[in-house]
Design a protein around this motif. Structure first.
Motif, PDB file in Angstrom:
ATOM      1  N   VAL A  30      -9.758  -1.664  -3.324  1.00  0.00           N
ATOM      2  CA  VAL A  30      -9.661  -1.918  -1.885  1.00  0.00           C
ATOM      3  C   VAL A  30     -10.310  -0.758  -1.142  1.00  0.00           C
ATOM      4  O   VAL A  30     -10.064   0.407  -1.453  1.00  0.00           O
ATOM      5  CB  VAL A  30      -8.188  -2.072  -1.457  1.00  0.00           C
ATOM      6  CG1 VAL A  30      -8.104  -2.464   0.011  1.00  0.00           C
ATOM      7  CG2 VAL A  30      -7.476  -3.107  -2.319  1.00  0.00           C
TER       8      VAL A  30
ATOM      9  N   GLU B 236      -1.119  -1.390  -4.361  1.00  0.00           N
ATOM     10  CA  GLU B 236      -2.316  -0.571  -4.164  1.00  0.00           C
ATOM     11  C   GLU B 236      -1.915   0.890  -3.965  1.00  0.00           C
ATOM     12  O   GLU B 236      -1.100   1.193  -3.102  1.00  0.00           O
ATOM     13  CB  GLU B 236      -3.068  -1.103  -2.939  1.00  0.00           C
ATOM     14  CG  GLU B 236      -4.137  -0.212  -2.388  1.00  0.00           C
ATOM     15  CD  GLU B 236      -4.603  -0.650  -1.010  1.00  0.00           C
ATOM     16  OE1 GLU B 236      -5.065   0.220  -0.251  1.00  0.00           O
ATOM     17  OE2 GLU B 236      -4.489  -1.847  -0.673  1.00  0.00           O
TER      18      GLU B 236
ATOM     19  N   GLY C  75      -6.626   1.887  -3.467  1.00  0.00           N
ATOM     20  CA  GLY C  75      -7.131   1.724  -2.118  1.00  0.00           C
ATOM     21  C   GLY C  75      -7.902   2.961  -1.690  1.00  0.00           C
ATOM     22  O   GLY C  75      -7.927   3.966  -2.394  1.00  0.00           O
TER      23      GLY C  75
ATOM     24  N   PRO D 174      -3.536   4.216  -2.731  1.00  0.00           N
ATOM     25  CA  PRO D 174      -4.728   4.802  -2.129  1.00  0.00           C
ATOM     26  C   PRO D 174      -5.144   6.088  -2.853  1.00  0.00           C
ATOM     27  O   PRO D 174      -4.297   6.881  -3.283  1.00  0.00           O
ATOM     28  CB  PRO D 174      -4.296   5.088  -0.690  1.00  0.00           C
ATOM     29  CG  PRO D 174      -3.190   4.098  -0.435  1.00  0.00           C
ATOM     30  CD  PRO D 174      -2.464   4.014  -1.741  1.00  0.00           C
TER      31      PRO D 174
ATOM     32  N   ILE E 228       0.872  -1.175   0.000  1.00  0.00           N
ATOM     33  CA  ILE E 228       0.000   0.000   0.000  1.00  0.00           C
ATOM     34  C   ILE E 228       0.910   1.227   0.000  1.00  0.00           C
ATOM     35  O   ILE E 228       1.539   1.538   1.016  1.00  0.00           O
ATOM     36  CB  ILE E 228      -0.914   0.001   1.237  1.00  0.00           C
ATOM     37  CG1 ILE E 228      -1.722  -1.305   1.311  1.00  0.00           C
ATOM     38  CG2 ILE E 228      -1.838   1.218   1.226  1.00  0.00           C
ATOM     39  CD1 ILE E 228      -2.388  -1.551   2.654  1.00  0.00           C
TER      40      ILE E 228
ATOM     41  N   LYS F 202     -10.695  -7.943   3.808  1.00  0.00           N
ATOM     42  CA  LYS F 202      -9.548  -7.287   4.436  1.00  0.00           C
ATOM     43  C   LYS F 202      -9.885  -7.015   5.897  1.00  0.00           C
ATOM     44  O   LYS F 202     -10.738  -6.189   6.195  1.00  0.00           O
ATOM     45  CB  LYS F 202      -9.254  -5.972   3.697  1.00  0.00           C
ATOM     46  CG  LYS F 202      -8.105  -5.193   4.273  1.00  0.00           C
ATOM     47  CD  LYS F 202      -7.876  -3.895   3.501  1.00  0.00           C
ATOM     48  CE  LYS F 202      -8.730  -2.757   4.043  1.00  0.00           C
ATOM     49  NZ  LYS F 202      -8.307  -1.441   3.523  1.00  0.00           N
TER      50      LYS F 202
END
Length: 209
Positions: free
Chosen positions: A92, A44, A72, A46, A19, A133
């Motif tokens: 996500v 990922e 994300g 965000p 992330i 998750k």
């Protein structure tokens, strides 16, 4: 292959999701290369990062045939299409939002929403989520995960996200975790590719015991 097939294949190869919150578009390719070289296959970005769609587009163009790239902190159904257009293939979220999950599944992307309780987990699964998750893991424990896994479908991967370190993964794996989402432990804004590579290698070594 579908995005879900690719997700399962990459997770089996390396059960880690990087992330990279706060990465900039100009840094994204070098950071992505470092993560890939370190053994990570799912990345990922965000959406509360600077120019996240530009970063996703660059990463997808560079690594899209070798890794799964996605977004994300996806909070709105409208964002799913924007991520897909940029080349992202996994969505996500920190929450169990059925509208976001449905939009993700309809777009042919992998849905990985956050959950904390069994009720949230089943709400997500009923909306079509393919991955769960557990977040924030700092507020749970391997014992909590083990109890939840007893009632969740066996074929649904559960990723543990929040506060995971290379030397704290084994108890979660023993409890049934399929993998881990790695945030500040693997990347902080402004971090060099060299540091990112070293951290990726440490986590890959940790998860392999």
């Amino acid at each position: 292959m579908t995005a879900t097939d690719d997700f399962k294949r990459y997770l089996a190869e390396s059960p880690l999701v990087a992330i990279i919150r706060g990465v900039t578009a100009d840094e994204a390719e070098a950071i992505g290369d470092a993560l890939y070289e370190g053994g990570i296959r799912i990345i990922e970005v965000p959406l509360n990062s600077p120019e996240p769609l530009a970063s996703i587009k660059r990463l997808s163009a560079r690594l899209g045939d070798k890794a799964l790239i996605g977004a994300g902190t996806v909070l709105k159904p409208s964002e799913v299409g924007e991520v897909a257009a940029a080349g992202g293939r996994i969505i996500v979220s920190p929450s169990t939002d059925a509208a976001v999950i449905t939009a993700t599944v309809n777009a042919g992307l992998v849905s990985s929403p956050g959950f904390f309780t069994p009720s949230e987990a089943f709400t997500a699964l009923n909306a079509g989520a393919q991955v769960l998750k557990l977040f924030p893991a700092e507020g749970a424990s391997p014992a909590v995960l083990k109890a939840q896994k007893a009632v969740l479908p066996k074929d649904v991967p559960v990723l543990v996200v929040g506060g995971v370190q290379p030397d704290t993964m084994q108890p979660w794996l023993d409890a049934g975790a399929a993998g881990f989402g790695l945030g500040g432990g693997i990347y902080k804004p402004g971090q060099s590719p060299e540091d990112t590579l070293a951290k990726a290698r440490a986590y890959v070594a940790g998860v392999r015991g």
